[in-house]
Design an enzyme around this catalytic site. Structure first.
Site, PDB file in Angstrom:
ATOM      1  N   GLY A  74      28.199  54.228  22.076  1.00 28.33           N
ATOM      2  CA  GLY A  74      29.208  55.274  22.089  1.00 28.33           C
ATOM      3  C   GLY A  74      28.704  56.675  21.814  1.00 28.33           C
ATOM      4  O   GLY A  74      29.465  57.637  21.942  1.00 28.33           O
ATOM      5  N   TYR A  75      27.451  56.834  21.445  1.00 26.91           N
ATOM      6  CA  TYR A  75      26.944  58.165  21.124  1.00 26.91           C
ATOM      7  C   TYR A  75      26.886  59.030  22.378  1.00 26.91           C
ATOM      8  O   TYR A  75      26.315  58.652  23.392  1.00 26.91           O
ATOM      9  CB  TYR A  75      25.558  58.099  20.501  1.00 26.91           C
ATOM     10  CG  TYR A  75      25.491  57.490  19.116  1.00 26.91           C
ATOM     11  CD1 TYR A  75      26.633  57.214  18.372  1.00 26.91           C
ATOM     12  CD2 TYR A  75      24.268  57.176  18.554  1.00 26.91           C
ATOM     13  CE1 TYR A  75      26.543  56.650  17.119  1.00 26.91           C
ATOM     14  CE2 TYR A  75      24.175  56.619  17.293  1.00 26.91           C
ATOM     15  CZ  TYR A  75      25.318  56.356  16.577  1.00 26.91           C
ATOM     16  OH  TYR A  75      25.228  55.803  15.330  1.00 26.91           O
ATOM     17  N   GLN A  76      27.491  60.195  22.284  1.00 23.15           N
ATOM     18  CA  GLN A  76      27.508  61.177  23.361  1.00 23.15           C
ATOM     19  C   GLN A  76      28.006  60.573  24.673  1.00 23.15           C
ATOM     20  O   GLN A  76      27.477  60.828  25.749  1.00 23.15           O
ATOM     21  CB  GLN A  76      26.124  61.810  23.541  1.00 23.15           C
ATOM     22  CG  GLN A  76      25.644  62.534  22.316  1.00 23.15           C
ATOM     23  CD  GLN A  76      24.220  63.025  22.429  1.00 23.15           C
ATOM     24  OE1 GLN A  76      23.553  62.861  23.437  1.00 23.15           O
ATOM     25  NE2 GLN A  76      23.747  63.652  21.365  1.00 23.15           N
ATOM     26  N   GLY A  77      29.030  59.734  24.560  1.00 21.16           N
ATOM     27  CA  GLY A  77      29.624  59.119  25.740  1.00 21.16           C
ATOM     28  C   GLY A  77      28.654  58.249  26.522  1.00 21.16           C
ATOM     29  O   GLY A  77      28.791  58.081  27.730  1.00 21.16           O
ATOM     30  N   GLY A  78      27.666  57.686  25.848  1.00 23.85           N
ATOM     31  CA  GLY A  78      26.668  56.848  26.505  1.00 23.85           C
ATOM     32  C   GLY A  78      25.424  57.605  26.931  1.00 23.85           C
ATOM     33  O   GLY A  78      24.398  57.004  27.228  1.00 23.85           O
TER      34      GLY A  78
END
Length: 174
Positions: A74-78
């Site tokens: 989930g970090y930075q929308g993938g």
């Protein structure tokens, strides 16, 4: 901190690697530890990649000898996994790579894992965490089964969980 690291003692190893030399200063003396009960030998300073958006920063960390890198689906929308994968591609065999899933079902978790592997450009993760669990109820049989399936298929070496709160309930449940 990942609960796996908190649940067991980490102990310094006596090996010193002599430390790589930085272009602008003295040799960096890195300390190594065994991560929990995994047997994985990592630098005592790891690199949490969550807010890093510059690939060269991750590359530099690996170049100076950092061996543990952590990201999440989930970090930075993938996008974080994609950047970390590109930065560490040539160093994959010399690092410990972890990622996490915030999924709530077995199917979603396994889909997240497959996407993580693709984005990171690797066939396996050293550690795959169930991410941000704050209660015992959040650690479901479905999610534990997803980790068992992933391990059986060779997609992960170790399973863990991370928590940002509720440790008094989560750690004993784990």
């Amino acid at each position: 901190l990942p609960a796996a690291a908190l649940a067991s003692t980490t102990r310094p190893t006596s090996q010193s690697q002599g430390g790589p030399k930085l272009a602008s200063g003295p040799a960096v003396e890195l300390k190594y530890r065994v991560l929990g009960k995994t047997g994985l030998k990592v630098t005592s300073v790891g690199f949490g990649c969550m807010i890093t958006s510059d690939q060269s920063v991750v590359e530099k960390a690996a170049d100076i000898g950092i061996t543990y890198f952590d990201t999440a689906r989930g970090y930075q929308g993938g996008n974080n996994e994609r950047m970390v994968g590109a930065a560490l591609k040539s160093k994959r065999k010399n690092i410990v790579l972890s990622s996490k899933t915030g999924a709530r079902t077995k199917e979603e978790a396994l889909d997240n894992l497959n996407t993580s592997l693709k984005e990171l450009g690797t066939d396996y993760l050293d550690i795959w965490y169930l991410h941000g669990k704050t209660s015992a109820a959040a650690i479901t049989d479905q999610l534990l089964e997803a980790q068992q399936i992933a391990k059986r298929e060779g997609k992960i070496r170790f399973a863990g969980l991370s928590t940002h709160g509720g440790q008094a309930e989560v750690i004993p449940a784990a």
